[in-house]
Scaffold this motif. Structure first.
Motif, PDB file in Angstrom:
ATOM      1  N   ALA A  24       9.697   8.313 -10.473  1.00  0.00           N
ATOM      2  CA  ALA A  24      10.380   8.490  -9.213  1.00  0.00           C
ATOM      3  C   ALA A  24       9.005   8.181  -8.166  1.00  0.00           C
ATOM      4  CB  ALA A  24      10.795   9.888  -8.662  1.00  0.00           C
ATOM      5  N   GLY A  25       8.030   7.916  -8.638  1.00  0.00           N
ATOM      6  CA  GLY A  25       6.839   7.512  -7.933  1.00  0.00           C
ATOM      7  C   GLY A  25       6.426   8.584  -7.078  1.00  0.00           C
ATOM      8  N   GLU A  26       6.487   9.959  -7.540  1.00  0.00           N
ATOM      9  CA  GLU A  26       6.290  11.006  -6.729  1.00  0.00           C
ATOM     10  C   GLU A  26       4.698  11.457  -6.880  1.00  0.00           C
ATOM     11  OE1 GLU A  26       9.081  14.086  -7.690  1.00  0.00           O
ATOM     12  OE2 GLU A  26      10.493  13.014  -6.763  1.00  0.00           O
ATOM     13  N   ILE A  27       4.029  11.084  -8.124  1.00  0.00           N
ATOM     14  CA  ILE A  27       2.538  11.208  -8.449  1.00  0.00           C
ATOM     15  C   ILE A  27       1.847  10.212  -7.645  1.00  0.00           C
ATOM     16  CG2 ILE A  27       0.707  11.919 -10.045  1.00  0.00           C
ATOM     17  CD1 ILE A  27       3.423  12.291 -12.049  1.00  0.00           C
ATOM     18  N   PRO A  28       0.973  10.864  -6.711  1.00  0.00           N
ATOM     19  CA  PRO A  28       0.073   9.920  -5.864  1.00  0.00           C
ATOM     20  C   PRO A  28      -0.859   8.928  -6.847  1.00  0.00           C
ATOM     21  CG  PRO A  28       0.399  12.123  -4.751  1.00  0.00           C
ATOM     22  CD  PRO A  28       0.937  12.023  -6.278  1.00  0.00           C
ATOM     23  N   MET A  29      -1.113   7.723  -6.566  1.00  0.00           N
ATOM     24  CA  MET A  29      -1.839   6.994  -7.302  1.00  0.00           C
ATOM     25  C   MET A  29      -1.545   6.482  -8.701  1.00  0.00           C
ATOM     26  SD  MET A  29      -5.550   8.948  -5.816  1.00  0.00           S
ATOM     27  CE  MET A  29      -4.874  10.492  -6.402  1.00  0.00           C
TER      28      MET A  29
ATOM     29  N   LEU B  14       0.951  -1.268  -0.040  1.00  0.00           N
ATOM     30  CA  LEU B  14       0.186   0.044   0.044  1.00  0.00           C
ATOM     31  C   LEU B  14       0.903   1.218   0.040  1.00  0.00           C
ATOM     32  CD1 LEU B  14      -2.609  -1.075   2.511  1.00  0.00           C
ATOM     33  CD2 LEU B  14      -2.956  -0.966   0.078  1.00  0.00           C
ATOM     34  N   PRO B  15       0.602   2.173  -0.973  1.00  0.00           N
ATOM     35  CA  PRO B  15       1.516   3.341  -0.881  1.00  0.00           C
ATOM     36  C   PRO B  15       0.900   4.223   0.129  1.00  0.00           C
ATOM     37  CG  PRO B  15      -0.064   3.359  -2.768  1.00  0.00           C
ATOM     38  CD  PRO B  15      -0.411   2.088  -1.960  1.00  0.00           C
ATOM     39  N   ARG B  16       1.661   5.255   0.593  1.00  0.00           N
ATOM     40  CA  ARG B  16       1.281   6.273   1.763  1.00  0.00           C
ATOM     41  C   ARG B  16       0.536   7.151   1.016  1.00  0.00           C
ATOM     42  NH1 ARG B  16       4.500   6.607   6.974  1.00  0.00           N
ATOM     43  NH2 ARG B  16       4.976   4.472   7.243  1.00  0.00           N
ATOM     44  N   LEU B  17      -0.529   7.267   1.096  1.00  0.00           N
ATOM     45  CA  LEU B  17      -1.462   8.283   0.752  1.00  0.00           C
ATOM     46  C   LEU B  17      -1.575   9.339   1.846  1.00  0.00           C
ATOM     47  CD1 LEU B  17      -4.300   6.582  -1.285  1.00  0.00           C
ATOM     48  CD2 LEU B  17      -2.274   7.696  -2.243  1.00  0.00           C
TER      49      LEU B  17
END
Length: 142
Positions: free
Chosen positions: A78-83, A5-8
Motif C-alpha cells: 500500500a506504500g505505507e512504509i516511508p522510503m 517525490l514521496p511525501r516525507l
C-alpha cells in the motif's frame, strides 16, 4: 500526473537527507583509508542511484518481501512504509534494490548490494581502528 517525490513527513523528512549527509561526511573524513572510502562510496552511490531512479523509494524485491508478515506485506504494498516500495514491472535497477533477506536476530530485514558494500567498507575501517597485530598489512590498511 505522476508524483516523483514521496511525501516525507515529520521526522522522516529530516532523517533521510541527514543520513545521506552524514555518510558523505564520513567518506570525506576517511578518504585517506582507501578501501573504506572506495567501498563505502560505491555503496552510497548504488543506494542513492536506485532510490533516485525509483521515485526516492528503495524497491524491495518480491522474493525478499515474501518474508514479511502479512500485515507488513500489506503495508509495503500500500506504500505505507516511508522510503520503501514493493518492486513491480516498472521498477528500475532492481538488482541494486533490497533483494536479500537477512534473518538476523533482532535486526532482521532486507539488504541491497549497496548495503553490503557499505558494510565491507565499515569492516575495513574497524580493522584500521583496532589495528590487529596478526593480520596481513593489506587487510588492515583501511
Amino acid at each position: 500526473q505522476e508524483v516523483l517525490l514521496p511525501r516525507l513527513t515529520g521526522l522522516h523528512a529530516l532523517l533521510v537527507p541527514l543520513s545521506y549527509a552524514l555518510l558523505l561526511l564520513f567518506l570525506w573524513k576517511n578518504r585517506h583509508l582507501r578501501k573504506t572510502a572506495l567501498l563505502c562510496g560505491l555503496g552510497w552511490g548504488c543506494n542513492a542511484l536506485v532510490i533516485c531512479a525509483n521515485g526516492f523509494r528503495m524497491p524491495v524485491a518480491a522474493g525478499a518481501a515474501a518474508h514479511l508478515s502479512p500485515e507488513g506485506l500489506a503495508r509495503l504494498t500500500a506504500g505505507e512504509i516511508p522510503m520503501y516500495a514493493l518492486a513491480g514491472g516498472d521498477t528500475r535497477l532492481l538488482f541494486l534494490g533490497d533483494v536479500l533477506y537477512c534473518p538476523l536476530p533482532l535486526l532482521s530485514g532486507f539488504a541491497s548490494v549497496g548495503d553490503l558494500l557499505l558494510a565491507a567498507g565499515l569492516f575495513f575501517c574497524l580493522l584500521r581502528v583496532m589495528d590487529p597485530v596478526r593480520l596481513p598489512r593489506w587487510l588492515k590498511s583501511g
